[in-house]
Design a protein around this motif. Sequence first.
Motif: not given
Length: 187
Positions: A19-45
């Motif tokens: 939810v935090v990542l979705a809110a953070w990327t809700s702006g147009g410039n960061a929208l393409p990074l939403l999906f990479p951020l969510v599974p990418g979080f598992a990389l630092i999990g």
Amino acid sequence: MVKPPHIVFLCLIYPLVGVVLAAWTSGGNALPLLFPLVPGFALIGPFAAIGLYEISRRREAGLDTSWRHAFDVRNSPALPAIAAVGNMLFAIFITWLLTAQLFYQYLFGPAPPESTSGFINEIFATGRGWTLIILGHAIGFVFAVVVLCTMVVAFHLLLDRDVGAYEASHTRCVRCWRTRSPWLSGD
């Protein structure tokens, strides 16, 4: 099931971060990074879950396992090695995000999406969108395999034994290579 509050914490952290990542990327410039951020979080999990690993180690040793002991990691003699391995995971995460961004820009260009609905339509209704989905998942799989092979036991080993970051992150990888099977290597 012995420590249900810890399971609740683990089950809540990923949706909250999403939810935090979705809110953070809700702006147009960061929208393409939403999906990479969510599974990418598992990389630092694995680094994010180090407190849970400490509780697990304490439980196995027959020690008190209340949630406040999750912070005992800061007293570990392996703290510098834990920080080094955590930094390595963070570097892999940043590399994943940069790779995902470059791949997106290669397919769609550097201009940000005009709208969320236009972006979603472009991803699911065009050939280059499906190329992004399929090849993006393949690229992400490579990053996930690297983290799995190097980190599956690293933090557990660092909490349990006095070893360095290099030895901890390469223990599983070397054993997998020697036996040619990640499932038969046994740690």
